[in-house]
Design an enzyme around this catalytic site. Structure first.
Site, PDB file in Angstrom:
ATOM      1  N   ARG A 121       0.841  -1.190   0.000  1.00  0.00           N
ATOM      2  CA  ARG A 121       0.000   0.000   0.000  1.00  0.00           C
ATOM      3  C   ARG A 121       0.884   1.251   0.000  1.00  0.00           C
ATOM      4  O   ARG A 121       1.950   1.261   0.616  1.00  0.00           O
ATOM      5  CB  ARG A 121      -0.844  -0.029   1.275  1.00  0.00           C
ATOM      6  N   THR A 398      -7.118  -1.076  -8.242  1.00  0.00           N
ATOM      7  CA  THR A 398      -8.301  -1.589  -8.337  1.00  0.00           C
ATOM      8  C   THR A 398      -8.583  -2.112  -9.707  1.00  0.00           C
ATOM      9  O   THR A 398      -9.299  -1.770 -10.335  1.00  0.00           O
ATOM     10  CB  THR A 398      -9.188  -0.515  -7.948  1.00  0.00           C
ATOM     11  N   ASN A 418      -6.349   4.293  -6.995  1.00  0.00           N
ATOM     12  CA  ASN A 418      -7.572   4.839  -6.420  1.00  0.00           C
ATOM     13  C   ASN A 418      -8.584   5.163  -7.519  1.00  0.00           C
ATOM     14  O   ASN A 418      -9.252   4.270  -7.986  1.00  0.00           O
ATOM     15  CB  ASN A 418      -7.306   6.025  -5.495  1.00  0.00           C
ATOM     16  N   SER A 469      -7.691   1.060   3.485  1.00  0.00           N
ATOM     17  CA  SER A 469      -8.180   0.562   2.193  1.00  0.00           C
ATOM     18  C   SER A 469      -9.376  -0.351   2.411  1.00  0.00           C
ATOM     19  O   SER A 469      -9.632  -0.804   3.529  1.00  0.00           O
ATOM     20  CB  SER A 469      -7.054  -0.217   1.517  1.00  0.00           C
TER      21      SER A 469
HETATM   22  O1  DON Z   1      -8.002   1.204  -1.341  1.00  0.00           O
HETATM   23  C1  DON Z   1      -9.192   1.418  -1.546  1.00  0.00           C
HETATM   24  O2  DON Z   1     -10.080   0.959  -0.865  1.00  0.00           O
HETATM   25  C2  DON Z   1      -9.589   2.282  -2.728  1.00  0.00           C
HETATM   26  N1  DON Z   1      -8.570   3.233  -3.007  1.00  0.00           N
HETATM   27  C3  DON Z   1      -9.877   1.401  -3.905  1.00  0.00           C
HETATM   28  C4  DON Z   1     -10.341   2.178  -5.104  1.00  0.00           C
HETATM   29  C5  DON Z   1     -11.092   1.393  -6.058  1.00  0.00           C
HETATM   30  O3  DON Z   1     -11.365   0.246  -5.872  1.00  0.00           O
HETATM   31  C6  DON Z   1     -11.529   2.096  -7.261  1.00  0.00           C
HETATM   32  N2  DON Z   1     -12.025   1.156  -8.213  1.00  0.00           N
HETATM   33  N3  DON Z   1     -13.063   1.013  -8.655  1.00  0.00           N
END
Ligand code: DON
Length: 587
Positions: A121, A398, A418, A469
């Site tokens: 991360r 993602t 993100n 997250s």
């Molecule tokens: O880490 C997280 O939870 C978010 N930044 C994830 C973002 C995400 O899944 C966007 N996709 N659709």
């Protein structure tokens, strides 16, 4: 090869079992067909998984699936293939595939050893501070954490993928990068989704000359389906990593380019931040559900904790009897989800910085307490729900792709920048997009982030801290063997999307492609509404509304690329049809 999708035979209630048997017997008598007709009923699935015997790869882009599958065919293991896919997606799917972001990889070996998580991360730069996204009056300046250089956390992807390879792979980093470098340098034919994505993100990307030059033609138009798209700057960056290892990203030319980009635009990431970045090997969260072992991502993701928490609450209800997506089932799921997301807002954060009551949150006893508060007939307004009181803190603590190889090793990986295209900012001269992951911190306690998630003190910005997250790479084991490999993008919806695929398989006996495709629902406590996809019947919605739920139909949720392993070892791949480029293939 077995052409029949693997099916779970669910535990039917006596009346259901005898009812089905009577129906089959009646049909058999009326038609004169032998009991073999039962097979024909089982063939009535509408969605069919890919099936193979040696290896399976499910990713959100066919080219990434192909290069990873080739690694498996050439004798590489699941970790080799996953890392190769991770780098390839950074080229073919720049909206989420990345080297400028971060994520989590779960690895569960075929030898039954305890699964391991690699946390790569992003981290807050060392100059980050608690109020950096607030103005003088303490009000949150919304776009500062989303579309400026301050939005970027220190990227973790390159070091995370390299660490996975180092610990469990057989390929060198150079070998794992080779297909990505080729795709970046020689280009690839873009699919329609690629063009559509760039049109949708035009405003965000065009603001930055390097993004404009990287992703659009010199006349400003987007690359059209069928045209070849090349990324020479990205190819050079990937080549530096191939030549110099992780130092090719975190030190030297690439680090200088990132730091220079930051200095030009008041960003915070320095060469020192990059040099100091380290991925972390963590223990996944572990829970059980109806005799299965569930392993999923531990903090700094909230995903695994709340998947286990929600499953614990629901385990005591006869979900199979209630039926998939019935009003009863959705009601119970929504009530359990609300409770979990309320806890998320209070307790979850980076365990390197704050104490998170993980054991308490994932215990069966706490789930029993929470279940007591659920009224099977009536929705509880979110305003009446606060974070619960799990057992106190222990002292320490993602895009998604799934791969399984012929030795039964499984990799479940979710990584992200993100938003789609992250911050929209391309590092000048380096050809990749920077994440806007800093928005996953709570800019101010109680103020929702882009996904409407409320964060608390535990998730405030601190130098070097990882932002909370929802990413939930998950591996379910059955009788000690890998059984289900799954995970999804979707922001706050990741947790509930992953949860539903687990339940669709375990409770509702679906094959993996049906489980992945089935319409989904989501509740995150606040806003106080059940969000549904198209495909839930209007009378179910009415029944839910009668119980006091507000139900909102919205766009598709998640893109859950999954693999299920049948009892005979056959591998079944489920590619999420919500993304036109999704692809599950085996050999
Ligand atoms: O880490 C997280 O939870 C978010 N930044 C994830 C973002 C995400 O899944 C966007 N996709 N659709």
């Amino acid at each position: 090869m077995d052409r029949h999708p693997h099916r779970q035979i669910r535990k039917a209630s006596p009346w259901r079992r005898s009812g089905s048997l009577c129906a089959i017997a009646l049909i058999a008598i009326l038609t004169g067909i032998t009991p073999a007709f039962g097979q024909a009923i089982l063939e009535g699935e509408r969605f069919h998984p890919a099936a193979a015997n040696h290896g399976m790869v499910a990713t959100s882009h066919g080219l990434a699936t192909d290069v990873a599958l080739q690694v498996l065919k050439d004798g590489g293991n699941a970790i080799d293939a996953a890392v190769t896919a991770g780098f390839a997606l950074a080229v073919t799917q720049p909206r989420s595939g990345n080297i400028g972001g971060g994520g989590f990889m779960l690895i569960s070996k075929g030898d039954g050893s305890t699964p391991e998580a690699i946390d790569y991360r992003e981290k807050a730069p060392s100059a980050a501070s608690e109020a950096m996204f607030q103005d003088q009056e303490g009000e949150v300046v919304k776009n500062r954490s989303r579309f400026t250089h301050l939005a970027a956390g220190v990227p973790g992807t390159v070091s995370g993928l390299a660490l996975a390879l180092d610990r469990h792979g057989t390929l060198s980093l150079k070998q794992a990068l080779a297909p990505a470098i080729k795709l970046a340098r020689e280009g690839f034919i873009v699919p329609q989704r690629f063009t559509e994505g760039l049109e949708q993100a035009r405003d965000r990307l065009e603001r930055w000359p390097a993004s404009r030059a990287t992703f659009y033609k010199p006349d400003g138009s987007a690359w059209k389906p069928g045209e070849r798209f090349r990324q020479p700057d990205l190819a050079n960056t990937l080549q530096r990593i191939a030549d110099e290892g992780v130092k090719g990203f975190y030190e030297g030319e690439t680090a200088r380019l990132i730091a220079a980009e930051m200095r030009r635009h008041d960003g915070l990431i320095t060469e020192k931040d990059l040099k100091n970045y380290q991925p972390v090997v963590r223990s996944p969260v572990h829970g059980t559900y109806r005799g299965h072992d569930v392993y999923s991502m531990s903090p700094p993701s909230s995903g695994g904790t709340h998947i286990v928490q929600i499953l614990n609450i629901l385990e005591d209800y006869p979900m199979a009897e209630s039926g998939h997506n019935s009003a009863d089932t959705i009601h119970l799921m929504a009530e359990a989800m609300k409770l979990a997301y309320a806890d998320r807002s209070k307790y979850l954060g980076d365990t390197d910085y704050v104490d998170v009551p993980l054991t308490g949150l994932t215990s069966k006893a706490y789930a029993d307490e929470l279940r007591e508060t659920i009224d099977p007939a009536q929705a509880r307004p979110a305003s009446m729900i606060n974070a619960g009181k799990p057992a106190p803190y222990e002292s320490n603590e993602t895009t998604h792709f799934s791969v399984v190889d012929k030795w039964g090793n499984a990799v479940s990986n979710t990584y992200t920048i993100n938003f789609s295209y992250g911050s929209g900012i391309t590092v000048q001269g380096a050809g990749f997009l920077l994440n806007n992951e800093m928005d996953d911190f709570s800019a101010k306690p109680g103020v929702p982030n882009a996904y409407g998630l409320i964060g608390g003190e535990a998730n405030k910005v601190e130098p070097g801290k990882r932002m909370l997250s929802s990413m939930s790479p998950t591996i379910v084991r059955k009788n000690g063997k890998n059984f289900l490999v799954t995970g999804s993008p979707g922001g706050s919806r990741i947790i509930t999307t992953t949860l539903q695929v687990i339940m669709n398989v375990i409770d509702h006996g679906m094959n993996i492609q049906t489980a992945v495709a089935a319409p989904r629902i989501h509740h995150q406590w606040l806003p106080d509404e059940i969000r549904i996809e198209q495909g839930i019947s209007p009378d179910t919605v009415r029944l839910l509304e009668n119980r006091g739920h507000s139900v909102v139909t919205n766009s598709a949720m998640g893109a859950i690329q999954s693999i299920m392993i049948g009892e005979d070892g056959t591998l079944y791949g489920g590619a999420d049809p919500r993304r036109s480029t999704s692809s599950a293939k085996g050999y």
